[in-house]
Enzyme design. Sequence first.
Site, PDB file in Angstrom:
ATOM      1  N   ALA A 129      -7.659  -5.984 -12.562  1.00  7.06           N
ATOM      2  CA  ALA A 129      -8.412  -5.040 -13.391  1.00  7.06           C
ATOM      3  C   ALA A 129      -9.885  -5.421 -13.423  1.00  7.06           C
ATOM      4  O   ALA A 129     -10.221  -6.585 -13.657  1.00  7.06           O
ATOM      5  CB  ALA A 129      -7.858  -5.042 -14.811  1.00  7.06           C
ATOM      6  N   VAL A 130     -10.736  -4.424 -13.204  1.00  3.54           N
ATOM      7  CA  VAL A 130     -12.183  -4.599 -13.309  1.00  3.54           C
ATOM      8  C   VAL A 130     -12.684  -3.554 -14.292  1.00  3.54           C
ATOM      9  O   VAL A 130     -12.370  -2.362 -14.158  1.00  3.54           O
ATOM     10  CB  VAL A 130     -12.878  -4.421 -11.936  1.00  3.54           C
ATOM     11  CG1 VAL A 130     -14.392  -4.536 -12.087  1.00  3.54           C
ATOM     12  CG2 VAL A 130     -12.353  -5.432 -10.925  1.00  3.54           C
ATOM     13  N   TYR A 147      -6.889  -3.800  -0.696  1.00  3.08           N
ATOM     14  CA  TYR A 147      -5.741  -4.624  -0.325  1.00  3.08           C
ATOM     15  C   TYR A 147      -5.559  -4.662   1.190  1.00  3.08           C
ATOM     16  O   TYR A 147      -5.268  -5.713   1.765  1.00  3.08           O
ATOM     17  CB  TYR A 147      -4.473  -4.117  -1.008  1.00  3.08           C
ATOM     18  CG  TYR A 147      -4.539  -4.188  -2.524  1.00  3.08           C
ATOM     19  CD1 TYR A 147      -5.005  -5.318  -3.169  1.00  3.08           C
ATOM     20  CD2 TYR A 147      -4.144  -3.114  -3.311  1.00  3.08           C
ATOM     21  CE1 TYR A 147      -5.082  -5.388  -4.549  1.00  3.08           C
ATOM     22  CE2 TYR A 147      -4.208  -3.173  -4.691  1.00  3.08           C
ATOM     23  CZ  TYR A 147      -4.685  -4.309  -5.305  1.00  3.08           C
ATOM     24  OH  TYR A 147      -4.756  -4.371  -6.674  1.00  3.08           O
ATOM     25  N   GLU A 164       2.405  -3.723  -6.368  1.00  3.50           N
ATOM     26  CA  GLU A 164       2.556  -2.273  -6.401  1.00  3.50           C
ATOM     27  C   GLU A 164       1.212  -1.679  -6.784  1.00  3.50           C
ATOM     28  O   GLU A 164       0.487  -2.243  -7.592  1.00  3.50           O
ATOM     29  CB  GLU A 164       3.606  -1.826  -7.433  1.00  3.50           C
ATOM     30  CG  GLU A 164       5.032  -2.139  -7.058  1.00  3.50           C
ATOM     31  CD  GLU A 164       5.498  -3.523  -7.502  1.00  3.50           C
ATOM     32  OE1 GLU A 164       6.561  -3.963  -7.039  1.00  3.50           O
ATOM     33  OE2 GLU A 164       4.790  -4.174  -8.307  1.00  3.50           O
ATOM     34  N   ASN A 209      -4.549   5.605  -5.877  1.00  2.00           N
ATOM     35  CA  ASN A 209      -5.654   4.660  -6.023  1.00  2.00           C
ATOM     36  C   ASN A 209      -6.147   4.210  -4.643  1.00  2.00           C
ATOM     37  O   ASN A 209      -5.901   3.094  -4.194  1.00  2.00           O
ATOM     38  CB  ASN A 209      -5.223   3.469  -6.880  1.00  2.00           C
ATOM     39  CG  ASN A 209      -6.395   2.641  -7.335  1.00  2.00           C
ATOM     40  OD1 ASN A 209      -7.493   2.727  -6.795  1.00  2.00           O
ATOM     41  ND2 ASN A 209      -6.166   1.809  -8.344  1.00  2.00           N
TER      42      ASN A 209
END
Length: 177
Positions: free
Chosen positions: A78-79, A123, A111, A116
């Site tokens: 999370a950013v 990734y 996951e 997104n």
Amino acid sequence: MNTFNLKLKLLTTKNLYEIVALDKICFGGLWSWETYQKELDSSNCKLLGIFSNSYSEYLLAMGCFWAILEEAHITILAVNPQYQRQGLGQTLLYFLLKVAVDYGLERATLEVRISNLAAISLYQKFGFKIAGRRSKYYEDGEDALILWLSDIHQPEFKNNLNKWHGRICKCVNTLGD
């Protein structure tokens, strides 16, 4: 990017308030205070955070993985939306993978929401491959892609980590407590 005087830290119970606040900003309260407390109490969980010392130890980003047998299962990346697209996500992913390699883990998985595309691209930049799909994985009914990264314990991946270090880690000062 080091305009925020960034510092990478292993998160502890002292950081619970900041962790839950960032979760609420990024995910709308995906995990509770108690859930994060359990994560922090688990010896199988590694929770890292990127802080800005310029803003009173402000938590900008966090990432978590569970060490399960030989696998790093990345559960959170999370950013804070205010600081996205500035390299924090890739820096955090780099360090999650580095810690996994340092712990002798052999592969990584996660996951990600099928919509997104920015995260999927990140990734894949690190070598993750699509391994499957979880139908209606998220509460809103959206599917998730299952991504895998094999052989992180092999010398070739460790060499890639070393190459990425110079490009990615120049924005973060240290890893400390």
